[in-house]
Design a protein around this motif. Sequence first.
Motif, PDB file in Angstrom:
ATOM      1  N   ALA A 118      10.597  16.623 -12.295  1.00 31.44           N
ATOM      2  CA  ALA A 118      11.034  15.557 -11.597  1.00 31.44           C
ATOM      3  C   ALA A 118      12.539  15.073 -11.745  1.00 31.44           C
ATOM      4  O   ALA A 118      13.343  14.525 -11.133  1.00 31.44           O
ATOM      5  N   ALA A 122      15.940  15.231  -9.445  1.00 30.29           N
ATOM      6  CA  ALA A 122      16.848  13.846  -9.377  1.00 30.29           C
ATOM      7  C   ALA A 122      18.268  14.369  -9.811  1.00 30.29           C
ATOM      8  O   ALA A 122      19.265  14.056  -9.288  1.00 30.29           O
ATOM      9  N   MET A 125      19.652  16.486  -7.257  1.00 27.95           N
ATOM     10  CA  MET A 125      20.107  15.834  -6.000  1.00 27.95           C
ATOM     11  C   MET A 125      21.105  14.910  -5.959  1.00 27.95           C
ATOM     12  O   MET A 125      22.078  14.923  -4.997  1.00 27.95           O
ATOM     13  N   ILE A 126      21.578  14.233  -7.201  1.00 27.90           N
ATOM     14  CA  ILE A 126      22.581  13.533  -7.445  1.00 27.90           C
ATOM     15  C   ILE A 126      23.826  14.357  -7.714  1.00 27.90           C
ATOM     16  O   ILE A 126      25.047  13.786  -6.843  1.00 27.90           O
TER      17      ILE A 126
END
Length: 234
Positions: A118, A122, A125-126
């Motif tokens: 996870a 994340a 994605m950022i």
Amino acid sequence: KLFKSLCASCHKLDKKLVGPALGGIEERRENAWLLAWIKNNAELRASGDRDAIAIFEEYNGSAMTAFPQLSDQQVNDILYYTTVGDPVKVLPAGEAGVVGSGNGDGAPKWIIYLLAGAIIVAFLMIASLLKQVNELKGNTSPETTSNLKRDLHELWEGVKRNTFLQVLSTIFILLMGAYFVFGTLFKVGVNQEYSPLQPIAFSHKIHAGDNKIECQYCHSSAKHSKHSGIPSVN
């Protein structure tokens, strides 16, 4: 459990130990005699029973512990065990070779992997959002011809300029480092070749090895802590 806790220190099923072998004892003695012998063998000898006296003399007057607290059903359960022995565990069809993922201590490994995944998702994605922002602003590096090199360069530049990503990366690295370091340390065999001084002459090889008495019978505190505890010598 009754046999292992009350009888295994002196008896085995297949050979003599302190007392006679008990495997198939129900075929050699009547049930009523066995009930009387186990509950109070001294009383049975005092009644003049020849078999009870003969066994007492065969083992040089070594008196067996009496168990008057046991019910007839409990004694019969012990006798049943001497007939059938340890049950053989058979896995149901389709479950052979299946091993549980948890080890009983702390969170299962799959939770650690899920959290790590996870955090990585994340992070990506950022980083992807930062890349798109840079492209919209026209901040791509013209000197890089390879798309892979350009993406890596922009990712690195985005991380350097973004405090949140720096903190997130630091926390992730520290958590994963602590997880692997402590996991490695806990696997170190600190108990290897450890031999404490025994207050009495006692052989774990005989009791826990040959007689297969459960360790927690003497070291009951091991159920609740990492310390086994020392049983009383009286």
